[in-house]
Design a protein around this motif. Structure first.
Motif, mmCIF file in Angstrom:
data_model
loop_
_atom_site.group_PDB
_atom_site.id
_atom_site.type_symbol
_atom_site.label_atom_id
_atom_site.label_comp_id
_atom_site.label_asym_id
_atom_site.label_seq_id
_atom_site.Cartn_x
_atom_site.Cartn_y
_atom_site.Cartn_z
ATOM 1 N N GLY A 71 26.874 37.913 38.390
ATOM 2 C CA GLY A 71 27.787 39.016 39.025
ATOM 3 C C GLY A 71 28.042 38.770 40.169
ATOM 4 N N LEU A 72 27.043 37.940 41.001
ATOM 5 C CA LEU A 72 27.103 37.893 41.855
ATOM 6 C C LEU A 72 27.926 36.975 42.427
ATOM 7 C CD1 LEU A 72 24.018 38.090 45.280
ATOM 8 C CD2 LEU A 72 26.296 35.968 45.223
ATOM 9 N N LEU A 73 27.844 35.891 41.635
ATOM 10 C CA LEU A 73 28.775 34.867 42.117
ATOM 11 C C LEU A 73 30.280 35.933 41.658
ATOM 12 C CD1 LEU A 73 27.276 31.827 40.074
ATOM 13 C CD2 LEU A 73 27.444 31.994 42.776
ATOM 14 N N GLU A 74 30.572 36.190 39.965
ATOM 15 C CA GLU A 74 32.043 36.609 40.392
ATOM 16 C C GLU A 74 32.500 37.882 41.331
ATOM 17 O OE1 GLU A 74 31.648 36.488 35.818
ATOM 18 O OE2 GLU A 74 31.087 38.569 36.485
ATOM 19 N N SER A 75 31.627 38.343 42.026
ATOM 20 C CA SER A 75 32.238 39.316 42.952
ATOM 21 C C SER A 75 32.368 38.873 44.636
ATOM 22 C CB SER A 75 30.583 40.612 43.615
ATOM 23 O OG SER A 75 30.126 39.897 44.053
ATOM 24 N N VAL A 76 32.491 36.892 44.956
ATOM 25 C CA VAL A 76 32.317 36.689 45.691
ATOM 26 C C VAL A 76 33.972 35.758 46.050
ATOM 27 C CG1 VAL A 76 29.970 36.149 46.766
ATOM 28 C CG2 VAL A 76 31.223 34.597 45.226
ATOM 29 N N THR A 77 34.581 35.166 47.352
ATOM 30 C CA THR A 77 35.816 34.586 46.926
ATOM 31 C C THR A 77 35.628 33.100 46.009
ATOM 32 O OG1 THR A 77 35.234 33.876 48.749
ATOM 33 C CG2 THR A 77 36.403 35.492 49.137
ATOM 34 N N GLU A 78 37.009 32.919 45.916
ATOM 35 C CA GLU A 78 36.718 30.976 45.506
ATOM 36 C C GLU A 78 35.695 30.162 45.730
ATOM 37 O OE1 GLU A 78 39.849 28.186 43.601
ATOM 38 O OE2 GLU A 78 40.504 30.115 43.264
ATOM 39 N N LYS A 79 36.881 30.688 47.360
ATOM 40 C CA LYS A 79 35.450 29.501 48.655
ATOM 41 C C LYS A 79 34.642 29.802 49.106
ATOM 42 C CE LYS A 79 38.200 28.315 52.895
ATOM 43 N NZ LYS A 79 38.925 28.144 53.544
ATOM 44 N N ASP A 80 34.024 30.843 48.259
ATOM 45 C CA ASP A 80 32.307 31.024 48.294
ATOM 46 C C ASP A 80 32.081 29.481 47.543
ATOM 47 O OD1 ASP A 80 32.596 32.884 50.750
ATOM 48 O OD2 ASP A 80 32.731 34.348 49.318
ATOM 49 N N LEU A 81 32.045 30.321 45.978
ATOM 50 C CA LEU A 81 31.476 28.707 45.393
ATOM 51 C C LEU A 81 32.215 27.727 45.847
ATOM 52 C CD1 LEU A 81 33.785 31.106 42.424
ATOM 53 C CD2 LEU A 81 31.289 31.203 43.473
ATOM 54 N N ARG A 82 32.826 28.059 46.532
ATOM 55 C CA ARG A 82 32.440 26.196 46.917
ATOM 56 C C ARG A 82 31.492 25.900 48.517
ATOM 57 N NH1 ARG A 82 38.795 27.075 46.631
ATOM 58 N NH2 ARG A 82 38.634 26.250 48.945
ATOM 59 N N ASP A 83 31.339 26.547 48.689
ATOM 60 C CA ASP A 83 30.875 26.430 49.834
ATOM 61 C C ASP A 83 29.913 26.803 50.745
ATOM 62 O OD1 ASP A 83 32.011 28.719 51.088
ATOM 63 O OD2 ASP A 83 32.927 27.356 53.114
ATOM 64 N N MET A 84 29.014 28.366 49.636
ATOM 65 C CA MET A 84 28.134 29.228 50.038
ATOM 66 C C MET A 84 26.810 28.443 49.464
ATOM 67 S SD MET A 84 27.014 32.958 48.139
ATOM 68 C CE MET A 84 27.786 32.392 46.316
ATOM 69 N N PRO A 85 26.301 28.749 50.195
ATOM 70 C CA PRO A 85 24.413 27.600 50.353
ATOM 71 C C PRO A 85 24.047 28.890 48.891
ATOM 72 C CG PRO A 85 24.967 28.568 52.572
ATOM 73 C CD PRO A 85 26.228 29.271 52.286
ATOM 74 N N LYS B 275 30.099 44.834 43.583
ATOM 75 C CA LYS B 275 30.569 44.611 44.672
ATOM 76 C C LYS B 275 30.496 45.271 46.200
ATOM 77 C CE LYS B 275 35.138 44.727 41.659
ATOM 78 N NZ LYS B 275 36.616 45.648 41.958
ATOM 79 N N PHE B 276 29.660 45.779 46.136
ATOM 80 C CA PHE B 276 29.368 46.585 47.751
ATOM 81 C C PHE B 276 28.173 46.709 48.040
ATOM 82 C CE2 PHE B 276 33.604 49.029 45.839
ATOM 83 C CZ PHE B 276 34.220 47.924 46.509
ATOM 84 N N ILE B 277 26.967 46.027 46.993
ATOM 85 C CA ILE B 277 25.537 46.268 47.092
ATOM 86 C C ILE B 277 24.661 45.064 47.277
ATOM 87 C CG2 ILE B 277 23.272 47.562 46.165
ATOM 88 C CD1 ILE B 277 24.211 49.760 45.313
ATOM 89 N N LEU B 278 25.096 44.437 46.231
ATOM 90 C CA LEU B 278 24.019 43.138 46.264
ATOM 91 C C LEU B 278 24.988 41.782 46.742
ATOM 92 C CD1 LEU B 278 22.172 41.203 44.299
ATOM 93 C CD2 LEU B 278 23.734 40.901 42.791
ATOM 94 N N ASN B 279 26.452 42.274 46.934
ATOM 95 C CA ASN B 279 27.684 41.635 46.934
ATOM 96 C C ASN B 279 27.162 40.615 48.820
ATOM 97 O OD1 ASN B 279 29.573 39.641 47.987
ATOM 98 N ND2 ASN B 279 31.736 41.071 47.153
ATOM 99 N N PRO B 280 26.907 39.418 49.052
ATOM 100 C CA PRO B 280 26.500 39.303 50.338
ATOM 101 C C PRO B 280 27.806 39.049 51.413
ATOM 102 C CG PRO B 280 26.587 36.826 49.060
ATOM 103 C CD PRO B 280 26.859 38.305 47.882
ATOM 104 N N ARG B 281 28.760 38.968 50.558
ATOM 105 C CA ARG B 281 30.658 38.794 51.518
ATOM 106 C C ARG B 281 30.355 40.618 52.345
ATOM 107 N NH1 ARG B 281 32.248 35.956 54.573
ATOM 108 N NH2 ARG B 281 32.273 34.378 53.247
ATOM 109 N N VAL B 282 30.991 40.418 53.232
ATOM 110 C CA VAL B 282 31.450 41.697 53.903
ATOM 111 C C VAL B 282 33.030 41.418 54.025
ATOM 112 C CG1 VAL B 282 31.004 43.489 55.604
ATOM 113 C CG2 VAL B 282 29.032 41.731 53.833
ATOM 114 N N GLU B 283 32.966 40.540 54.818
ATOM 115 C CA GLU B 283 34.419 40.638 56.024
ATOM 116 C C GLU B 283 35.302 38.807 55.532
ATOM 117 O OE1 GLU B 283 36.779 40.993 60.151
ATOM 118 O OE2 GLU B 283 35.187 40.144 59.708
#
Length: 847
Positions: A434-448, A471-479
């Motif tokens: 669920g977390l991976l589905e909540s981030v951007t495509e670029k995050d999938l490519r370079d997120m540690p 989307k709004f609690i577990l998600n590490p991506r904010v901006e």
């Protein structure tokens, strides 16, 4: 251990005569130019290692001793290039590049480094966040900002001064671009990053750059080189390099009030029309006489000036003021003003002299490009395919329909994601998915993966989590910040206050307002400080503070987000409603923030030809006027008038400017703007005005419809007319792994449905079989079914187009609209944005 290692290095380096700079001096310089985010988010040892590497390259590379201290300090030592996460690329790149370049001249070394960069990375557009150099290598793709960041890092790693050159917006087409300048033997040369040419000062953008209004670069520290300074701040210097590429002149501006008094200290935005807005390319402050100026290209600039309350505008070409006149901007309008205005803006003319390239040089370069493509493609063949991803999903007992697309999209990061999932329990794998589905495509490519583990370990699992949880609690991506672990640090710190803050989130708002000091002056580049870094130093610029608030709220279970359109900070209250966070109002309202007053906007539009539903950024945009200055509302790129404003759309009450534009064949723009006010509780309905270009297509050349091309689908030689049928068709001559060609194909893909409905055939031809073999179709989206790929047999069509139109040389890609009576009625060459829309407009006229 670190101190001992550095001390040993100091002693060793001080005895080397190749560098007059000591490690201590170099490290001191680095820290003296460093913004708060970099000093907080990276340890001192990280910078020590980079200084060691910089001085090692200066000692060991044959050109090291020839690089002056000024160029070495400002353009070799700095680790940061753009807004990327910093990494250990310098050490990695040096080990790989040193054997390739150590016996070359400095200029040949620059070319060799760029070929190495092309071996690693090819162009693909993406979001505005810049991946780190090592992440870009891992992905094997990057937009121009990432390619140039990567190339600058590579050049600096071997001691070659390098800088990223940026045009914030082109004047003749809707886009921007970044490339590289490298210093050799006393002068600067330019090159297209990851797009090697046989010689320096040659790239696909020679012609577009000759039409540029502004090109600049940011330099770390108080730089004192020969270039014009656009902006000097405590930690950085922005310099103007436009004259390296285009004819320039100075646009002098006088800002006055209605009574003629000079508006001393007024903010003066020098704007380029682009993406349907007046983009502020440079902001200056008027002097005591209300004067400001900019050296720029020879085209129209729109100038908006404001004293923070009143505002006004004017536009002009610097050549109009060569006799000593001034462009006068009268700031006589305020928040009560409403009205409209129209502008006809003309970009600079094209004109550039290209360096000579022999046929032998071109052939050798092409062989190298083909070899480098093969090396890169061998690497990318190790990425997860759909079949491989499905197999991984089965082994991990995860729904393949959900996991496989993520693994495929993650490119070089897929193994890290697989290993991370494998280390988790089955229940945790579900949350991780669920977390991976909540981030951007670029995050999938370079997120540690440490970011994912941090979020999972320090966020409470709940029964039956919904989309808001992911989307709004577990998600590490904010901006658009670089992702670093922060959840553990914040959840631990706020644990004693968590229950109190959850019951009344306004107390968290007050805590942040009270405890986080404004540090904007320490972050002139507006980089994002990590939430953990903000907590550590209790200082941040407003954007980093906003990210910190959202991270803090999420860390204690309060859903929170930043609105991607308005940048408003929001949290969700116990009733499920989103509440605006207004930090500036906390003190005056006794710690209780109030929601902003709201109104609504609806736009109407009468269809014009093929233009039925105007697109945001392409045909129109809306900016809110805050403190007398327009601030763009950043809606999704696929937004249209109907999807965004076909029904009343809720906006904060206030003053706005609606801008629309029609791009003409010469790159000029017919612009229209409406300034209006949305009052609390009211809906404003406005018609969108799109001014029309009334020029008509005419016959401008000829192209034999019986010309032969090689069809790549059927592997047969055919005539153009046998594929196009009778009537008008589009023919494009494209190049593989070539940014302007990629833009053209992407623009066609963006309007695929409309072009398919039009029915005109679109022929996309390569120069030869080698070029066709290097083309990677998978990098592009869905194209219209009426697109045909082929090879221009013996270059017949290219030669005929150029001779018929009396063009000695044309930049790729070349596009024409022609008919089967052998008539060319429209032509385009080189870099342009919005090609799909342009083709639709002209084809609808022909229909």
């Amino acid at each position: 251990m670190m101190k001992h290692s550095f001390l040993t290095f100091l002693i060793a380096a001080s005895s080397v005569s190749a560098s007059a700079l000591t490690p201590v001096e170099t490290l001191d310089f680095l820290y003296s130019t460093m913004s708060l985010p970099d000093s907080v988010d990276y340890p001192r040892d990280f910078y020590v290692r980079n200084v060691e590497s910089s001085l090692q390259a200066r000692r060991e590379m044959p050109w090291g001793i020839s690089v002056p201290d000024r160029e070495f300090l400002h353009f070799v030592v700095p680790v940061r290039v753009n807004n990327e996460n910093l990494d250990s690329a310098r050490q990695v790149f040096y080990r790989e590049l040193k054997p390739r370049v150590k016996d070359l001249t400095m200029r040949d070394a620059i070319l060799a480094v760029n070929h190495w960069c092309h071996e690693k990375v090819t162009y693909r557009p993406s979001d505005v966040r810049t991946s780190s150099p090592l992440s870009t290598v891992s992905q094997a793709i990057g937009r121009c900002g990432e390619e140039s960041t990567f190339c600058v890092a590579a050049l600096r790693s071997v001691g070659i001064p390098a800088r990223q050159i940026y045009t914030p917006r082109w004047a003749h087409t809707d886009d921007n671009h970044a490339w590289v300048e490298a210093w050799a033997d006393g002068r600067w040369y330019f090159l297209g990053a990851c797009e090697p040419e046989p010689v320096l000062n040659l790239a696909w953008f020679n012609a577009p750059a000759s039409r540029g209004m502004l090109m600049s670069t940011n330099v770390a520290g108080n730089y004192t080189g020969p270039e014009e300074v656009l902006l000097r701040e405590p930690l950085t210097t922005r310099i103007n390099v436009t004259s390296n590429y285009a004819p320039v002149a100075t646009l002098p501006v006088s800002v006055v009030y209605a009574d003629g008094r000079p508006a001393a200290g007024a903010k003066v935005n020098f704007c380029i029309y682009n993406y349907a807005e007046y983009y502020p390319a440079v902001t200056k402050m008027a002097d005591s006489e209300g004067f400001a100026s900019l050296t720029c290209g020879l085209g129209d600039l729109f100038v908006w000036a404001s004293d923070g309350s009143k505002f006004g505008w004017a536009y002009g070409d610097p050549t109009d003021f060569s006799d000593g006149g001034l462009l006068k901007v009268i700031i006589d309008k305020d928040a009560s003003y409403a009205g409209d205005f129209e502008l006809t803006l003309t970009p600079p003319a094209s004109g550039t002299a290209l360096p000579d390239v022999t046929s032998a040089q071109r052939e050798a370069n092409n062989r190298m490009l083909a070899s480098e493509d093969s090396i890169r493609e061998l690497y990318t063949s190790t990425f997860a395919t759909r079949d491989k991803a499905d197999s991984i999903a089965r082994k991990l007992d995860i729904d393949a329909a959900r996991l496989s697309p993520l693994l495929v999209a993650s490119r070089g990061n897929h193994k890290n994601i697989e290993d991370m999932l494998r280390s988790l329990s089955p229940s945790e794998r579900t949350r991780a998915l669920g977390l991976l589905e909540s981030v951007t495509e670029k995050d999938l490519r370079d997120m540690p993966m440490a970011v994912v583990i941090d979020a999972l370990q320090h966020t409470a699992a709940i029964e039956s989590p919904d989309d808001d949880y992911y989307k709004f609690i577990l998600n590490p991506r904010v901006e658009n910040e670089g992702l670093r672990p922060w959840r553990g640090a914040l959840s631990q710190f706020f644990a004693p206050m968590a229950e109190q803050f959850r019951d009344n989130p306004e107390l968290l708002v007050k805590w942040v307002s009270t405890n986080i000091e404004d540090a904007s002056s320490q972050n002139p580049g507006r980089l994002r400080i990590s939430p953990a870094g903000v907590l550590a130093v209790r200082r941040a610029d407003p954007a980093s503070r906003n990210i910190f608030f959202v991270a803090a709220a999420r860390s204690i279970g309060i859903p929170s987000r930043i609105d991607p359109v308005t940048s408003a900070v929001l949290y969700q209250n116990s009733g499920g409603n989103w509440v605006d966070v207004l930090f500036d109002d906390v003190e005056t309202q006794g710690g209780s923030t109030a929601k902003s007053a709201k109104g609504a906007l609806k736009l109407t539009f009468e269809p014009q030809g093929h233009m039925v539903d105007p697109k945001y950024y392409s045909q129109f945009s809306i900016s809110r006027i805050d403190n007398g200055v327009p601030v763009l509302l950043e809606y999704p790129e696929d937004g249209t008038l109907t999807t965004l404003f076909g029904e009343p759309y809720t906006l904060d009450a206030g003053q706005y400017i609606l801008t629309s534009g029609q791009r003409m064949a010469d790159g000029g723009v017919l612009a229209h703007s409406d300034i209006f006010t949305i009052k609390p509780g009211e809906t404003v309905t406005l018609p969108l005005t799109l001014r029309q270009d009334n020029t008509r297509l005419s016959v401008i050349g000829s192209l034999n419809a019986e010309n032969i091309y090689h069809d790549l689908t059927s592997s047969a030689d055919k005539s153009l007319i046998s594929t196009t049928g009778r009537g008008y068709y589009v023919l494009g001559l494209i190049s593989p792994n070539h940014e302007p060609s990629a833009h053209a194909i992407n623009d066609i893909s963006a309007v695929a449905e409309s072009l398919e409905a039009d029915g005109s055939n679109i022929m996309l031809l390569f120069d030869d079989a080698e070029a066709a073999a290097r083309f990677n179709r998978s990098l592009f989206g869905k194209l219209p079914s009426n697109v045909v790929f082929g090879i221009d047999k013996d270059g017949v069509s290219r030669k005929e187009i150029l001779e018929s139109l009396h063009i000695g040389q044309a930049d790729s890609p070349v596009f024409v609209i022609a008919d089967t009576f052998n008539r060319i009625v429209w032509y385009s060459s080189g870099y342009t944005i919005g090609l799909g829309e342009t083709l639709l407009r002209h084809l609808s006229t022909l229909d």
